[in-house]
Design a protein around this motif. Sequence first.
Motif, PDB file in Angstrom:
ATOM      1  N   VAL A 101       0.840  -1.200   0.000  1.00  0.00           N
ATOM      2  CA  VAL A 101       0.000   0.000   0.000  1.00  0.00           C
ATOM      3  C   VAL A 101       0.877   1.252   0.000  1.00  0.00           C
ATOM      4  O   VAL A 101       1.611   1.520   0.953  1.00  0.00           O
ATOM      5  N   GLU A 102       0.782   1.998  -1.080  1.00  0.00           N
ATOM      6  CA  GLU A 102       1.559   3.233  -1.199  1.00  0.00           C
ATOM      7  C   GLU A 102       1.010   4.298  -0.261  1.00  0.00           C
ATOM      8  O   GLU A 102      -0.184   4.614  -0.281  1.00  0.00           O
ATOM      9  N   ALA A 103       1.888   4.842   0.569  1.00  0.00           N
ATOM     10  CA  ALA A 103       1.482   5.881   1.522  1.00  0.00           C
ATOM     11  C   ALA A 103       1.597   7.251   0.856  1.00  0.00           C
ATOM     12  O   ALA A 103       2.473   8.048   1.181  1.00  0.00           O
ATOM     13  N   ASN A 104       0.692   7.516  -0.087  1.00  0.00           N
ATOM     14  CA  ASN A 104       0.752   8.790  -0.814  1.00  0.00           C
ATOM     15  C   ASN A 104      -0.074   9.865  -0.107  1.00  0.00           C
ATOM     16  O   ASN A 104      -0.821   9.591   0.827  1.00  0.00           O
ATOM     17  N   GLU A 105       0.077  11.102  -0.587  1.00  0.00           N
ATOM     18  CA  GLU A 105      -0.571  12.238   0.073  1.00  0.00           C
ATOM     19  C   GLU A 105      -2.095  12.137   0.031  1.00  0.00           C
ATOM     20  O   GLU A 105      -2.777  12.527   0.977  1.00  0.00           O
ATOM     21  N   LYS A 106      -2.645  11.627  -1.055  1.00  0.00           N
ATOM     22  CA  LYS A 106      -4.090  11.488  -1.178  1.00  0.00           C
ATOM     23  C   LYS A 106      -4.631  10.553  -0.103  1.00  0.00           C
ATOM     24  O   LYS A 106      -5.634  10.855   0.560  1.00  0.00           O
ATOM     25  N   ARG A 107      -3.977   9.432   0.080  1.00  0.00           N
ATOM     26  CA  ARG A 107      -4.424   8.471   1.087  1.00  0.00           C
ATOM     27  C   ARG A 107      -4.213   9.011   2.503  1.00  0.00           C
ATOM     28  O   ARG A 107      -4.990   8.708   3.412  1.00  0.00           O
ATOM     29  N   LYS A 108      -3.175   9.810   2.689  1.00  0.00           N
ATOM     30  CA  LYS A 108      -2.904  10.363   4.015  1.00  0.00           C
ATOM     31  C   LYS A 108      -3.960  11.375   4.448  1.00  0.00           C
ATOM     32  O   LYS A 108      -4.032  11.730   5.633  1.00  0.00           O
ATOM     33  N   GLU A 109      -4.768  11.834   3.514  1.00  0.00           N
ATOM     34  CA  GLU A 109      -5.870  12.734   3.874  1.00  0.00           C
ATOM     35  C   GLU A 109      -6.939  11.990   4.673  1.00  0.00           C
ATOM     36  O   GLU A 109      -7.686  12.602   5.445  1.00  0.00           O
ATOM     37  N   LYS A 110      -6.987  10.667   4.487  1.00  0.00           N
ATOM     38  CA  LYS A 110      -8.030   9.865   5.136  1.00  0.00           C
ATOM     39  C   LYS A 110      -7.488   8.856   6.141  1.00  0.00           C
ATOM     40  O   LYS A 110      -8.133   8.572   7.147  1.00  0.00           O
ATOM     41  N   TYR A 111      -6.305   8.314   5.858  1.00  0.00           N
ATOM     42  CA  TYR A 111      -5.759   7.250   6.691  1.00  0.00           C
ATOM     43  C   TYR A 111      -4.445   7.671   7.349  1.00  0.00           C
ATOM     44  O   TYR A 111      -3.785   8.609   6.914  1.00  0.00           O
ATOM     45  N   ILE A 112      -4.087   6.954   8.398  1.00  0.00           N
ATOM     46  CA  ILE A 112      -2.774   7.118   9.014  1.00  0.00           C
ATOM     47  C   ILE A 112      -1.960   5.870   8.674  1.00  0.00           C
ATOM     48  O   ILE A 112      -2.524   4.786   8.485  1.00  0.00           O
ATOM     49  N   PHE A 113      -0.646   6.020   8.596  1.00  0.00           N
ATOM     50  CA  PHE A 113       0.201   4.916   8.144  1.00  0.00           C
ATOM     51  C   PHE A 113       1.274   4.552   9.164  1.00  0.00           C
ATOM     52  O   PHE A 113       1.739   5.386   9.936  1.00  0.00           O
ATOM     53  N   SER A 114       1.664   3.284   9.096  1.00  0.00           N
ATOM     54  CA  SER A 114       2.758   2.794   9.932  1.00  0.00           C
ATOM     55  C   SER A 114       4.080   3.291   9.354  1.00  0.00           C
ATOM     56  O   SER A 114       4.116   3.967   8.320  1.00  0.00           O
ATOM     57  N   ASN A 115       5.162   2.919  10.017  1.00  0.00           N
ATOM     58  CA  ASN A 115       6.486   3.179   9.453  1.00  0.00           C
ATOM     59  C   ASN A 115       6.604   2.444   8.117  1.00  0.00           C
ATOM     60  O   ASN A 115       5.947   1.423   7.882  1.00  0.00           O
ATOM     61  N   THR A 116       7.459   2.944   7.263  1.00  0.00           N
ATOM     62  CA  THR A 116       7.694   2.321   5.958  1.00  0.00           C
ATOM     63  C   THR A 116       8.381   0.966   6.111  1.00  0.00           C
ATOM     64  O   THR A 116       9.310   0.812   6.898  1.00  0.00           O
ATOM     65  N   TYR A 117       7.909  -0.037   5.357  1.00  0.00           N
ATOM     66  CA  TYR A 117       8.606  -1.322   5.328  1.00  0.00           C
ATOM     67  C   TYR A 117       8.932  -1.743   3.894  1.00  0.00           C
ATOM     68  O   TYR A 117       9.561  -2.768   3.669  1.00  0.00           O
ATOM     69  N   ILE A 118       8.510  -0.898   2.905  1.00  0.00           N
ATOM     70  CA  ILE A 118       8.863  -1.123   1.504  1.00  0.00           C
ATOM     71  C   ILE A 118       9.239   0.220   0.877  1.00  0.00           C
ATOM     72  O   ILE A 118       8.458   1.170   0.914  1.00  0.00           O
TER      73      ILE A 118
END
Length: 271
Positions: free
Chosen positions: A108-125
């Motif tokens: 799952v790409e942690a892009n800016e659009k998704r960050k408007e709705k979701y919170i993300f873990s630390n990067t693992y990829i």
Amino acid sequence: MFGKKSVVLLMLAMTLVLGACGSKTTNDSESASSGNKAESKELNLATFGVSIGFSKKDGDRLEGYDIAVAEAVAKYLGYTKVNWTTADMAGMFGMLDAGKIDTIANQVEANEKRKEKYIFSNTYIYSGAQLIVRADDDSIKTLADLKGKKIGVDVGTSKEAYLRANDPNNELNITTYEDPSVILNDVALKRIDAYIMDRAGAQLLIDNSGLALKKAGDPVYTYEEAFPFPNTEEGKKLRDSFNEALEALAKDGTLTKLSNEHLKQDISKAS
């Protein structure tokens, strides 16, 4: 000798004692049962199950880097069971929104659009979007080279969104697919001219396909991938737990080991 009254009283006393013992046994059993239930800790996850090296369904089993990392996190956090559900990207985010799963393990790409709705873990990829073309085609290096040509992409992914956002004049002929293996075949058979996919798994997918394909040019864009969570108090708490686990697994070398095992390269660190 006891009188009749004494015998009756004695029998009544014994009945009460036995009854009390029986009640205690039942309660102990219920407490033990409740204790076992309390020890049960399940994690509900979703993945696509079609990506070699990351998330691939093999019979009743799922295997790949995404799967291995998620299960390593679950083990670190003390979960006793991981329940997996497979769906496409849109379906997975729908389940996350509905509270049917805890997070998604699927590049799952942690892009800016998704960050408007979701919170993300630390990067693992750490990866990027890579063009795949026929081995004998040297005409395609960038998206600009694909104007008027056909490009395949996984349906509902951030890469599809990127292509559409960066093609305002509709100069690209974008074709969406649900199965990556079909896209590779269509490139090889000249039904489409290129496939845009995750760079981290590109070479492994090409090698496993046995088709005359190659990576074309530099990544179209680079990005980081992580576990998404609902932006709620419960989501933040679980995200923080995942971060604790990911930090530990990175520090002890587990992420590097799993990446090399499934992808023949270390994508757990920024290059």
